[in-house]
Design an enzyme around this catalytic site. Structure first.
Site, PDB file in Angstrom:
ATOM      1  N   HIS A  76       8.191   5.435  -2.597  1.00 42.86           N
ATOM      2  CA  HIS A  76       7.445   5.982  -3.728  1.00 42.86           C
ATOM      3  C   HIS A  76       6.966   7.388  -3.368  1.00 42.86           C
ATOM      4  O   HIS A  76       6.227   7.544  -2.399  1.00 42.86           O
ATOM      5  CB  HIS A  76       6.242   5.098  -4.087  1.00 42.86           C
ATOM      6  CG  HIS A  76       6.611   3.873  -4.866  1.00 42.86           C
ATOM      7  ND1 HIS A  76       5.749   3.243  -5.715  1.00 42.86           N
ATOM      8  CD2 HIS A  76       7.755   3.164  -4.903  1.00 42.86           C
ATOM      9  CE1 HIS A  76       6.340   2.202  -6.271  1.00 42.86           C
ATOM     10  NE2 HIS A  76       7.556   2.123  -5.788  1.00 42.86           N
ATOM     11  N   TYR A 204      -3.543   2.980 -10.224  1.00 41.87           N
ATOM     12  CA  TYR A 204      -4.921   2.520  -9.995  1.00 41.87           C
ATOM     13  C   TYR A 204      -5.751   2.963 -11.201  1.00 41.87           C
ATOM     14  O   TYR A 204      -5.716   4.136 -11.573  1.00 41.87           O
ATOM     15  CB  TYR A 204      -5.507   3.170  -8.740  1.00 41.87           C
ATOM     16  CG  TYR A 204      -4.851   2.752  -7.435  1.00 41.87           C
ATOM     17  CD1 TYR A 204      -3.629   3.307  -7.021  1.00 41.87           C
ATOM     18  CD2 TYR A 204      -5.446   1.808  -6.605  1.00 41.87           C
ATOM     19  CE1 TYR A 204      -3.042   2.919  -5.821  1.00 41.87           C
ATOM     20  CE2 TYR A 204      -4.859   1.429  -5.390  1.00 41.87           C
ATOM     21  CZ  TYR A 204      -3.657   1.985  -5.025  1.00 41.87           C
ATOM     22  OH  TYR A 204      -3.066   1.606  -3.836  1.00 41.87           O
ATOM     23  N   PRO A 296      -8.859  -3.505  -0.074  1.00 42.84           N
ATOM     24  CA  PRO A 296      -7.413  -3.233  -0.235  1.00 42.84           C
ATOM     25  C   PRO A 296      -7.100  -2.032  -1.127  1.00 42.84           C
ATOM     26  O   PRO A 296      -5.952  -1.633  -1.233  1.00 42.84           O
ATOM     27  CB  PRO A 296      -6.882  -4.519  -0.839  1.00 42.84           C
ATOM     28  CG  PRO A 296      -8.052  -5.231  -1.389  1.00 42.84           C
ATOM     29  CD  PRO A 296      -9.221  -4.821  -0.589  1.00 42.84           C
ATOM     30  N   LYS A 300      -4.667  -0.091   3.247  1.00 38.59           N
ATOM     31  CA  LYS A 300      -4.753   0.261   4.661  1.00 38.59           C
ATOM     32  C   LYS A 300      -4.746  -0.932   5.621  1.00 38.59           C
ATOM     33  O   LYS A 300      -4.474  -0.762   6.806  1.00 38.59           O
ATOM     34  CB  LYS A 300      -6.042   1.077   4.910  1.00 38.59           C
ATOM     35  CG  LYS A 300      -6.035   2.416   4.219  1.00 38.59           C
ATOM     36  CD  LYS A 300      -4.977   3.326   4.790  1.00 38.59           C
ATOM     37  CE  LYS A 300      -4.593   4.438   3.814  1.00 38.59           C
ATOM     38  NZ  LYS A 300      -3.176   4.756   3.878  1.00 38.59           N
ATOM     39  N   TYR A 387      -3.507   8.544   1.764  1.00 37.83           N
ATOM     40  CA  TYR A 387      -2.740   7.425   1.202  1.00 37.83           C
ATOM     41  C   TYR A 387      -1.461   7.183   2.008  1.00 37.83           C
ATOM     42  O   TYR A 387      -1.097   6.033   2.274  1.00 37.83           O
ATOM     43  CB  TYR A 387      -2.403   7.684  -0.267  1.00 37.83           C
ATOM     44  CG  TYR A 387      -1.981   6.438  -1.025  1.00 37.83           C
ATOM     45  CD1 TYR A 387      -0.641   6.208  -1.324  1.00 37.83           C
ATOM     46  CD2 TYR A 387      -2.919   5.476  -1.395  1.00 37.83           C
ATOM     47  CE1 TYR A 387      -0.245   5.060  -1.998  1.00 37.83           C
ATOM     48  CE2 TYR A 387      -2.532   4.324  -2.070  1.00 37.83           C
ATOM     49  CZ  TYR A 387      -1.196   4.119  -2.370  1.00 37.83           C
ATOM     50  OH  TYR A 387      -0.797   2.975  -3.031  1.00 37.83           O
TER      51      TYR A 387
HETATM   52  P1  FAS Z   1      -3.989 -11.900   9.774  1.00 35.74           P
HETATM   53  O1  FAS Z   1      -5.281 -12.438   9.223  1.00 35.74           O
HETATM   54  O2  FAS Z   1      -2.863 -11.603   8.861  1.00 35.74           O
HETATM   55  O3  FAS Z   1      -3.411 -12.937  10.861  1.00 35.74           O
HETATM   56  C1  FAS Z   1      -4.283 -13.598  11.763  1.00 35.74           C
HETATM   57  C2  FAS Z   1      -3.586 -14.873  12.207  1.00 35.74           C
HETATM   58  O4  FAS Z   1      -4.375 -15.499  13.233  1.00 35.74           O
HETATM   59  C3  FAS Z   1      -3.480 -15.892  11.064  1.00 35.74           C
HETATM   60  O5  FAS Z   1      -2.147 -16.319  10.907  1.00 35.74           O
HETATM   61  C4  FAS Z   1      -4.401 -17.021  11.501  1.00 35.74           C
HETATM   62  O6  FAS Z   1      -3.922 -18.289  11.096  1.00 35.74           O
HETATM   63  C5  FAS Z   1      -4.397 -16.892  13.011  1.00 35.74           C
HETATM   64  N1  FAS Z   1      -5.584 -17.440  13.662  1.00 35.74           N
HETATM   65  C6  FAS Z   1      -6.879 -17.289  13.287  1.00 35.74           C
HETATM   66  N2  FAS Z   1      -7.689 -17.949  14.147  1.00 35.74           N
HETATM   67  C7  FAS Z   1      -6.879 -18.531  15.085  1.00 35.74           C
HETATM   68  C8  FAS Z   1      -7.114 -19.350  16.223  1.00 35.74           C
HETATM   69  N3  FAS Z   1      -8.356 -19.702  16.570  1.00 35.74           N
HETATM   70  N4  FAS Z   1      -6.056 -19.764  16.964  1.00 35.74           N
HETATM   71  C9  FAS Z   1      -4.798 -19.418  16.620  1.00 35.74           C
HETATM   72  N5  FAS Z   1      -4.493 -18.644  15.544  1.00 35.74           N
HETATM   73  C10 FAS Z   1      -5.540 -18.207  14.786  1.00 35.74           C
HETATM   74  N6  FAS Z   1      -3.916  -5.259   3.148  1.00 35.74           N
HETATM   75  C11 FAS Z   1      -3.292  -4.278   2.477  1.00 35.74           C
HETATM   76  O7  FAS Z   1      -2.893  -3.283   3.096  1.00 35.74           O
HETATM   77  N7  FAS Z   1      -3.080  -4.390   1.112  1.00 35.74           N
HETATM   78  C12 FAS Z   1      -3.463  -5.509   0.414  1.00 35.74           C
HETATM   79  O8  FAS Z   1      -3.254  -5.604  -0.775  1.00 35.74           O
HETATM   80  C13 FAS Z   1      -4.108  -6.557   1.079  1.00 35.74           C
HETATM   81  N8  FAS Z   1      -4.476  -7.709   0.417  1.00 35.74           N
HETATM   82  C14 FAS Z   1      -5.107  -8.713   1.126  1.00 35.74           C
HETATM   83  C15 FAS Z   1      -5.490  -9.921   0.497  1.00 35.74           C
HETATM   84  C16 FAS Z   1      -6.134 -10.944   1.223  1.00 35.74           C
HETATM   85  C17 FAS Z   1      -6.561 -12.222   0.522  1.00 35.74           C
HETATM   86  C18 FAS Z   1      -6.417 -10.772   2.591  1.00 35.74           C
HETATM   87  C19 FAS Z   1      -7.145 -11.837   3.384  1.00 35.74           C
HETATM   88  C20 FAS Z   1      -6.035  -9.581   3.220  1.00 35.74           C
HETATM   89  C21 FAS Z   1      -5.361  -8.564   2.499  1.00 35.74           C
HETATM   90  N9  FAS Z   1      -4.937  -7.384   3.107  1.00 35.74           N
HETATM   91  C22 FAS Z   1      -4.308  -6.389   2.455  1.00 35.74           C
HETATM   92  C23 FAS Z   1      -5.175  -7.176   4.485  1.00 35.74           C
HETATM   93  C24 FAS Z   1      -4.116  -7.938   5.258  1.00 35.74           C
HETATM   94  O9  FAS Z   1      -2.855  -7.515   4.853  1.00 35.74           O
HETATM   95  C25 FAS Z   1      -4.412  -7.743   6.712  1.00 35.74           C
HETATM   96  O10 FAS Z   1      -4.737  -6.402   6.999  1.00 35.74           O
HETATM   97  C26 FAS Z   1      -3.293  -8.188   7.607  1.00 35.74           C
HETATM   98  O11 FAS Z   1      -2.954  -9.499   7.299  1.00 35.74           O
HETATM   99  C27 FAS Z   1      -3.811  -8.047   9.024  1.00 35.74           C
HETATM  100  O12 FAS Z   1      -2.931  -8.675   9.864  1.00 35.74           O
HETATM  101  P2  FAS Z   1      -3.460  -9.428  11.164  1.00 35.74           P
HETATM  102  O13 FAS Z   1      -4.392  -8.530  11.901  1.00 35.74           O
HETATM  103  O14 FAS Z   1      -2.246  -9.951  11.845  1.00 35.74           O
HETATM  104  O15 FAS Z   1      -4.391 -10.610  10.631  1.00 35.74           O
HETATM  105  C1  PHB Z   2      -0.105  -4.738  -3.396  1.00 37.14           C
HETATM  106  O1  PHB Z   2       1.011  -4.430  -3.830  1.00 37.14           O
HETATM  107  O2  PHB Z   2      -0.421  -5.918  -3.118  1.00 37.14           O
HETATM  108  C2  PHB Z   2      -1.123  -3.645  -3.182  1.00 37.14           C
HETATM  109  C3  PHB Z   2      -0.725  -2.322  -3.279  1.00 37.14           C
HETATM  110  C4  PHB Z   2      -1.666  -1.314  -3.073  1.00 37.14           C
HETATM  111  C5  PHB Z   2      -2.976  -1.654  -2.787  1.00 37.14           C
HETATM  112  C6  PHB Z   2      -3.363  -2.987  -2.671  1.00 37.14           C
HETATM  113  C7  PHB Z   2      -2.427  -3.990  -2.873  1.00 37.14           C
HETATM  114  O3  PHB Z   2      -3.903  -0.669  -2.595  1.00 37.14           O
END
Ligand code: FAS
Ligand code: PHB
Length: 402
Positions: A76, A204, A296, A300, A387
């Site tokens: 994009h 957005y 989000p 980032k 961004y």
């Molecule tokens: P994660 O949370 O992905 O992974 C951590 C892992 O550790 C999990 O699989 C968990 O099961 C495991 N774990 C936890 N405790 C443990 C234990 N005691 N023993 C063993 N394993 C354990 N980011 C964006 O950039 N854009 C978005 O739109 C966006 N939307 C999101 C929506 C939601 C609902 C959430 C929660 C996050 C969102 N994020 C978004 C952020 C997300 O993408 C995170 O930044 C990303 O998953 C981070 O990755 P990890 O650091 O690997 O953590």
């Molecule tokens: C998404 O596609 O899930 C998305 C994209 C941009 C954002 C947050 C979520 O800032």
């Protein structure tokens, strides 16, 4: 595969940061074991991020994990911000000289798992770590349970890739750990659907009814969000109610052509800003969401997980290959500098686009703020540079990674 009793780097968590770190360290000849409390299907089923920075894509390239992203991901060159009855486009190529790549976190996680399996990396699902000890002793110990038996993994270092609710951050002594937090008085209701994206680029929207975001996963899969109250629940939002509200908030020209359809995933995520300091204590390193959470809005979260991982992989390679501890000693400082910069952008963009408390002054200032940042060279450059992602500094050399 039996869990070894000892390894060089014990990784807690098999989300994006855990899987990517396992791959990068294995590529550098470092022995790892990954413990993940959930099943692989559960981890891969989580619908989360959608936008990759160029720096993140380059790290995935270096890990050999970018083949599908390079073919299925969509570049994009711009991002759009709708407010005050108009749409302003930020030309990312003009103001930051690079695009972003739209490619879902789910796919990144699948690609990384496939690679790690090929590397025969020791990843153990449905094994929960219960705690970490020995961080300031001769070796660290990850305590876990398997088949009801209490076991421990002895390692030189522990990478806490276990997300916000993990155990690793709790292993840092309370008199050492500092946390900074802001919870926002709203959440995001997200809907994934097999529908044509509302727009070729992400939009957005700041609307008096609340924030909306039109995103996508491909030419036929959309990911849309609307701001909801923190106590709202998915059950109160039928698909029709969601689409009707999205139509009310997005610009008329987008609403008129919006293709609706049944949700294939629907969830509400809370919004918070959170940073833990330091990201390193003795033999423990916090990586990704275990050390920081961003709203989000700035896209980032996943990208910070990738940059933390790239920095730590470089630092651990220098330690094991050259006995150089400078990288692991600087990891926290260097990673936190980029985290705080991403936190600032995510906080600013959230406060500028979401319906805040009913203060007419604050709402008016949002429009003035967005008008300046989308209407001036300096403002557009600021949005574009943040961004697409700021440079990733190597804690060993001070140069850019990868
Ligand atoms: P994660 O949370 O992905 O992974 C951590 C892992 O550790 C999990 O699989 C968990 O099961 C495991 N774990 C936890 N405790 C443990 C234990 N005691 N023993 C063993 N394993 C354990 N980011 C964006 O950039 N854009 C978005 O739109 C966006 N939307 C999101 C929506 C939601 C609902 C959430 C929660 C996050 C969102 N994020 C978004 C952020 C997300 O993408 C995170 O930044 C990303 O998953 C981070 O990755 P990890 O650091 O690997 O953590
Ligand atoms: C998404 O596609 O899930 C998305 C994209 C941009 C954002 C947050 C979520 O800032």
């Amino acid at each position: 595969m039996k869990i070894a009793a000892r390894t060089q780097v014990g990784i807690i968590g098999a989300g994006p940061s855990g899987l990517l770190l396992a791959r990068l360290l294995t590529q550098r000849g470092i022995d790892v074991v990954v413990l993940e409390r959930r099943s692989r299907d559960y981890v891969e089923g989580r619908i989360r991020a959608g936008v990759l920075e160029q720096g993140s894509a380059a790290v995935l390239d270096s890990a050999g994990a970018a083949e599908r992203m390079r073919t299925d991901g969509v570049e994009h060159d711009g991002v759009q911000i709708a407010f005050d009855g108009r749409i302003e486009r930020i030309d990312l190529q003009r103001y930051a000289r690079m695009p972003v790549i739209v490619y879902g976190q789910t796919e990144v996680t699948k690609d990384l798992y496939q690679l790690n399996r090929l590397d025969d990396i020791s990843i153990h699902y449905e094994v929960q770590a219960s705690g970490v000890t020995g961080l300031d002793e001769g070796a660290a110990r990850i305590h876990y349970q398997e088949a009801g038996r209490k076991l421990e993994l002895v390692c030189d270092f522990v990478a806490g890739c276990d997300g916000y609710h993990g155990v690793s951050r709790q292993s840092i002594p309370a008199d050492v750990l500092r946390t900074y937090e802001k919870t926002y008085p709203f959440g995001w209701l997200g809907v994934l659907s097999n529908t044509r994206p509302a727009s070729p680029e992400l939009i957005y929207t700041n609307h008096e009814r609340g924030f909306a975001l039109c995103s996508q996963r491909s030419a036929t899969v959309s990911r849309n969000y609307i701001q909801v109250a923190t106590d709202d629940s998915v059950e109160t939002w039928s698909d029709t109610a969601f689409w009707d509200e999205l139509r009310r908030r997005v610009p008329a020209e987008v609403a008129d052509t919006l293709q609706t359809g049944p949700s294939i995933e629907k969830s509400i995520a809370p919004l918070r800003s959170f940073i833990a300091e330091p990201l390193r204590y003795g033999r423990l390193f916090l990586v990704g969401d275990s050390g920081h959470i961003v709203p989000p809005t700035g896209a980032k979260g996943l990208n910070l997980a990738v940059s933390d991982t790239a920095m730590l992989a470089s630092a651990l390679k220098a330690y094991y290959a050259d006995g150089d501890a400078q990288g692991i000693d600087r990891y926290s400082t260097v990673a936190l500098k980029r985290v705080w910069q991403a936190q600032r952008f995510s906080w600013w963009f959230t406060m500028a686009t979401h319906r805040l408390a009913d203060s007419v002054f604050d709402q008016r200032m949002q429009i003035v703020d967005l008008d300046y940042f989308t209407g001036t060279e300096a403002g557009r450059t600021s949005i574009a540079e943040n961004y697409v992602g700021l440079p990733i500094e190597d804690p060993v050399t001070g140069h850019s990674l990868p």
